[in-house]
Design a protein around this motif. Structure first.
Motif, PDB file in Angstrom:
ATOM      1  N   ASN A 123      44.556  41.458  29.621  1.00 14.05           N
ATOM      2  CA  ASN A 123      44.490  42.006  30.971  1.00 14.05           C
ATOM      3  C   ASN A 123      43.176  41.607  31.647  1.00 14.05           C
ATOM      4  O   ASN A 123      42.286  41.028  31.024  1.00 14.05           O
ATOM      5  CB  ASN A 123      44.674  43.537  30.952  1.00 14.05           C
ATOM      6  N   GLU A 124      43.044  41.934  32.910  1.00 14.39           N
ATOM      7  CA  GLU A 124      41.868  41.500  33.680  1.00 14.39           C
ATOM      8  C   GLU A 124      40.573  42.128  33.165  1.00 14.39           C
ATOM      9  O   GLU A 124      39.517  41.516  33.231  1.00 14.39           O
ATOM     10  CB  GLU A 124      42.060  41.840  35.162  1.00 14.39           C
ATOM     11  N   LYS A 163      39.524  40.071  30.168  1.00 12.21           N
ATOM     12  CA  LYS A 163      39.087  38.746  30.617  1.00 12.21           C
ATOM     13  C   LYS A 163      37.708  38.817  31.265  1.00 12.21           C
ATOM     14  O   LYS A 163      36.859  37.941  31.054  1.00 12.21           O
ATOM     15  CB  LYS A 163      40.104  38.167  31.598  1.00 12.21           C
ATOM     16  N   GLU A 164      37.481  39.843  32.068  1.00 13.89           N
ATOM     17  CA  GLU A 164      36.172  40.004  32.709  1.00 13.89           C
ATOM     18  C   GLU A 164      35.093  40.292  31.679  1.00 13.89           C
ATOM     19  O   GLU A 164      33.979  39.774  31.764  1.00 13.89           O
ATOM     20  CB  GLU A 164      36.237  41.134  33.747  1.00 13.89           C
TER      21      GLU A 164
END
Length: 237
Positions: A89-90, A93-94
């Motif tokens: 998910n974001e 990833k971040e």
């Protein structure tokens, strides 16, 4: 404490406060792997962590692994649904992008089975994911014991086989004895707080006490603060 985790966390945060630069404490413990053990956090203190929180968890876990195991520059991984950069998910990833900019020894993504392969020294995840992974692992361990016990008590031949294999089985049981790993640290506080399993016996609880003694001697909170100050200066997180 072997009491309620939520109550312990709330009390510890109110009384001790978090370390400067740490927004949320995390639950961390060492889990057995094929290469020794891996420190995993968060195991349930935070179920809605941000990417920045995951970076803070990574730093705290790295400091703990270095201090307790004497391992310089321990590897740090992010628990994810795949090893490829496009997976996850974001938030994950971040966190990966932020970790790549730090001076931590960032390994990359680690899938669930990689935990027990011992791919990294420290494995970071959200508290929701970490707690599910921990409880699922405990359930698998109980299931293996259950089926082994059934298999060796099926008939007189399997009972004899069990007697012959008993030294190996005892060694296997000792290696994976959860009591030997009892004692999870509520890391990120201005003090040492260790959470023991509620059903711990004397042996298991003594291990939790030993962890508290060791972390106090190593002054884990002070060293986390020192490393965080360096990270903030260099990376401006």
């Amino acid at each position: 404490s072997a009491g309620n985790t939520g109550a312990l966390m709330a009390t510890a945060r109110f009384v001790l406060k978090t370390l400067p630069g740490i927004e949320r404490p995390a639950i961390i413990t060492a889990l057995p792997t094929m290469r020794g053990h891996t420190y995993v956090l968060d195991l349930g203190a935070n179920v809605d962590s941000t990417a920045e929180h995951l970076v803070q968890f990574a730093l705290m876990g790295s400091v703990l692994a270095e201090l307790i195991d004497g391992k310089p520059n321990p590897t740090v991984g992010l628990l994810n649904v795949g090893a490829e950069e496009i997976k996850g998910n974001e938030r994950v990833k971040e966190a990966a992008r932020l970790l790549a900019k730090t001076d931590l020894n960032y390994y990359g993504y680690v899938e669930g089975d990689g935990l027990y392969h011992g791919e990294v020294d420290v494995l970071v995840c959200d508290g929701f994911v970490g707690n599910v992974a921990l409880k699922a692992s405990e359930g698998v361990a109980h299931m293996i014991r259950h089926y082994l016990r059934q298999a060796f008590h099926r008939n007189w031949l399997t009972k004899i086989a069990g007697l012959i294999a008993s030294p190996v089985l005892k060694s296997f049981s000792k290696e994976l004895d959860p009591r030997a790993f009892n004692g999870a640290n509520l890391i990120g506080l201005q003090g040492i707080v260790i959470k023991s399993h509620g059903g711990a016996d004397a042996f298991a609880f003594s291990n939790a006490i030993n962890i508290a003694i060791l972390e106090a001697r190593k002054d884990v909170p002070k060293n986390i603060t020192k490393h965080l100050e360096t990270l903030l200066e260099e990376q401006m997180l």
